[in-house]
Design an enzyme around this catalytic site. Structure first.
Site, mmCIF file in Angstrom:
data_model
loop_
_atom_site.group_PDB
_atom_site.id
_atom_site.type_symbol
_atom_site.label_atom_id
_atom_site.label_comp_id
_atom_site.label_asym_id
_atom_site.label_seq_id
_atom_site.Cartn_x
_atom_site.Cartn_y
_atom_site.Cartn_z
ATOM 1 N N HIS A 1 77.727 13.674 25.103
ATOM 2 C CA HIS A 1 76.340 13.298 25.048
ATOM 3 C C HIS A 1 76.238 12.545 23.528
ATOM 4 O O HIS A 1 75.980 11.584 23.498
ATOM 5 C CB HIS A 1 75.349 14.346 25.364
ATOM 6 C CG HIS A 1 73.762 13.677 25.131
ATOM 7 N ND1 HIS A 1 72.813 13.692 26.270
ATOM 8 C CD2 HIS A 1 73.201 13.638 23.859
ATOM 9 C CE1 HIS A 1 71.806 13.068 25.445
ATOM 10 N NE2 HIS A 1 71.746 13.359 24.317
ATOM 11 N N GLU A 2 76.483 13.321 22.662
ATOM 12 C CA GLU A 2 76.099 12.790 21.211
ATOM 13 C C GLU A 2 76.941 11.938 20.873
ATOM 14 O O GLU A 2 76.637 11.069 20.210
ATOM 15 C CB GLU A 2 76.307 14.141 20.321
ATOM 16 C CG GLU A 2 75.357 14.927 20.633
ATOM 17 C CD GLU A 2 74.007 14.750 20.374
ATOM 18 O OE1 GLU A 2 73.021 15.488 21.047
ATOM 19 O OE2 GLU A 2 73.398 13.867 19.599
ATOM 20 N N HIS B 1 69.186 7.400 25.090
ATOM 21 C CA HIS B 1 68.617 8.570 26.272
ATOM 22 C C HIS B 1 68.449 7.810 27.586
ATOM 23 O O HIS B 1 67.880 6.640 27.626
ATOM 24 C CB HIS B 1 67.600 9.346 25.929
ATOM 25 C CG HIS B 1 68.003 10.608 24.874
ATOM 26 N ND1 HIS B 1 67.140 10.935 23.853
ATOM 27 C CD2 HIS B 1 68.994 11.030 24.815
ATOM 28 C CE1 HIS B 1 67.601 11.923 23.443
ATOM 29 N NE2 HIS B 1 68.954 12.034 23.876
#
Lengths: 425, 219
Positions: A139-140, A149
């Site tokens: 995700h990061e 997002h």
């Protein structure tokens, strides 16, 4: 003047910074260096585990984008593009302090820094407790690459952490989101083929199955046609999955399959191998006493080598060998070149639309059971050969005519390279 | 590795992890919404539109530069240039702003959009999440009295390298400084899924069943 300068900077910078809806291109180069910084090790997992998880996270992005990632533990830190580290509370010179166990578990910064809150209970993949470090890292990294997002169930870019199912992967939309920023994966292939094999059901019936493979240099991908993507975790080094083939790749694959024959051949340079599909390795010596590798000139008299590519056509029991702008039809029944060959490729595969033709140096000739069609691939393009069905519908189409070209990455998706250093995790 | 002193590791230090403060009331909820960009603390647009057709007055300009030099926060003035004091703090957001921000959070979190700080919303806010804001925020994230010298140096260094006054400044000088301090921002966007379905199969030798390869489920 200074005032004008300042106000113009505000407006310019404001526009440039305006994220469009799907993120921004954070890097202009395609090979990025990353490092788990020494002052940022977690106290919860071994250092090797941490690095393995990050290697896997970067590899997962590399498998769905043209980007490649390499762990760099030697260059000066300023030369490292993405720096990862763990900390708690106020950490690593960062302005956004962490809040302790719960809620915020990590964040990413514009310039490539990723911080993980070591107060969280991070766990290794496939453990069913805690927070999956792999999922958070993927995700990061998505943020550092420029993705915002995304509130879509199933997206890896959702802001909240969802206890992941046993193994998570990047879904179609996440793949298209990163490719929207960095482009689709493109490149030429050495060969493409459907590998057929027979399997016995528990009831003793024989079923025929096939898998589609793309090969490039020393790599191969299994392509899952029904999922429109390659197999999770591909590419794989050739010698791992195809025992006995040259590790730097092959020129062609041919499956001679008729009532009496079922021969799988791989060609490379001046040689060819017969493949033992039952035992998933090349024959050293087959049941007819033939030893391999053999010279192409021996096995297929009249065919030059090396060849560009080849395929077997069941309709006329001929193997079509391509070399340069010529094509050689080899009749496997008479074990000789068919009459009138070699011919110019244009003569055998004429363009349906004049001017839209690969001319010569075909990379791969591929009969697809999924599409029930023959494709000629060259570079990042492919031409579909007019099939009997099209000719029945449109009789004016020439026999074996080549339909106008399309882009390979518009028909077969996400066939992406990974950095050689990341090939084996 | 966990700290220990006994040979048998029996005294492994069970890390005393302090817990994140639980969001229990509207005030904390508002801090959450502000932190993740659902409430815009300032509206740069006003300043920008003002700045594009009116200049920064001299003292604001100096003040702005002075403050950035020190690596402290940039004045978040709602009134725009020309206002009396320059150290305007972020004003308490109106209740209306809070309600619309709450609704936006509920919407993107797939919760009933009530505009009320209800139990479901409270639970969602206390879930583990990424620290990158959900919405684009412009405000420079105020350093919390950074005491680490390296922070100070790196901020001022990065500013100096991209200082406004430096004659060879490039176009985006002014906000490189900010960039090193602004968390990644992102705006959600759902484009329609245009999955292409896979058509049926009939090979030249009759039906060939696709291989249900194991790779479907595991990596």
């Amino acid at each position: 003047r200074r005032k004008r300068h300042l106000s113009s900077l505000v407006s310019k910078r404001r526009q440039r910074r305006d994220l469009d809806q799907t993120g921004f291109i954070a890097f202009s180069k395609s090979v990025l260096k990353w490092r788990l910084i020494g002052e940022g090790y977690s106290s919860q997992l071994s250092i090797e585990e941490q690095r393995y998880i990050f290697r896997l996270a970067f590899r997962m992005w590399s498998e769905v984008s043209p980007l490649e990632f390499i762990e760099d533990i030697r260059s000066p830190l300023e030369d490292v593009d993405i720096r990862l580290g763990f900390g708690t509370g106020r950490h690593l010179g960062c302005n956004q302090r962490f809040d302790g166990n719960g809620q915020e578990f990590a964040h990413a910064w514009f310039l490539g820094d990723i911080h993980f809150d070591d107060d969280e209970h991070f766990t290794a993949p496939n453990s069913h407790s805690g927070i999956s470090l792999l999922k958070v890292a993927v995700h990061e990294i998505g943020h550092v690459l420029g993705l915002p997002h995304i509130y879509r169930p199933g997206s890896i870019m959702q802001p909240s952490y969802l206890p992941h199912e046993s193994s998570f992967e990047m879904d179609w939309m996440d793949r298209k989101a990163i490719q929207h920023l960095y482009g689709a994966c493109r490149g030429r292939f050495d060969t493409v083929f459907d590998w057929i094999r027979k399997e016995k059901t528990p009831y003793g019936d024989v079923t025929i199955r096939f898998n589609t493979y793309f090969m490039r240099d020393g790599l191969y991908w299994l392509y899952e046609n029904r999922n429109n993507r390659t197999r999770y975790g591909d590419p794989v080094a050739l010698q791992i999955g195809w025992h006995g083939l040259p590790s730097d790749g092959v020129d062609a694959y041919v499956h001679v399959w008729s009532r009496k024959k079922d021969y799988v051949y791989f060609f490379k340079g001046t040689q060819f191998w017969r493949y033992d599909s039952e035992n998933d390795q090349v024959f050293r010596q087959d049941s007819e006493g033939q030893q391999y590798p053999k010279l192409i000139s021996e096995g297929f008299p009249g065919v030059p080598s090396p060849i560009s590519t080849a395929y077997y056509d069941r309709r006329d029991s001929c193997i079509y060998f391509f070399k340069g702008d010529k094509v050689y039809a080899f009749n496997v029944k008479t074990n000789s070149l068919a009459r009138g060959f070699p011919k110019n490729i244009r003569a055998v595969f004429p363009p349906v639309e004049s001017g839209d033709h690969p001319d010569g140096n075909i990379d791969a000739a591929y009969f697809s059971y999924t599409h029930n069609a023959i494709f000629l691939l060259k570079g990042t393009r492919f031409w579909q050969v007019v099939g009997s069905r099209e000719r029945w519908r449109r009789p004016f189409l020439p026999r074996n005519g080549l339909m106008p070209h399309k882009e390979v990455d518009q028909q077969w998706f996400d066939i992406c390279n990974v950095h050689p250093a990341a090939l084996r995790l | 590795e966990k700290l220990f002193h006994n040979r048998d590791h029996s005294d492994v230090q069970i890390l005393k992890t302090h817990q994140a403060p639980v969001i229990t009331d509207e005030y904390k909820a508002e801090l959450f919404l502000s932190r993740y960009g659902f409430i815009k603390p300032i509206n740069w647009e006003e300043i920008q539109t003002e700045s594009s057709d009116t200049y920064f007055s001299e003292d604001i300009l100096d003040d702005l530069q002075a403050k950035i030099q020190e690596g402290t926060s940039v004045p978040h003035s709602r009134d725009g240039p020309g206002s009396g004091t320059h150290d305007v703090h972020v004003s308490q957001t109106g209740n209306q702003a809070f309600i619309s921000a709450l609704k936006e959070f509920q919407r993107v979190s797939d919760l009933p959009v009530t505009g009320v700080f209800d139990e479901a919303t409270q639970e969602a806010m206390n879930k583990p999440r990424c620290g990158v804001p959900d919405k684009e925020i412009d405000a420079y994230v105020e350093p919390e009295n950074t005491d680490g010298p390296d922070t100070e140096d790196s901020l001022s260094d990065s500013f100096n390298e991209t200082g406004i006054s430096s004659s060879n400044s490039s176009d985006d000088d002014i906000f490189n400084f900010n960039d090193t301090d602004t968390l990644l921002v992102g705006i959600s966007n759902d484009t329609n899924r245009n999955s292409s379905s896979f058509s049926g199969l009939d090979g030249q030798m009759g039906k060939i069943s696709m291989n249900a390869s194991l790779s479907d489920t595991v990596r």
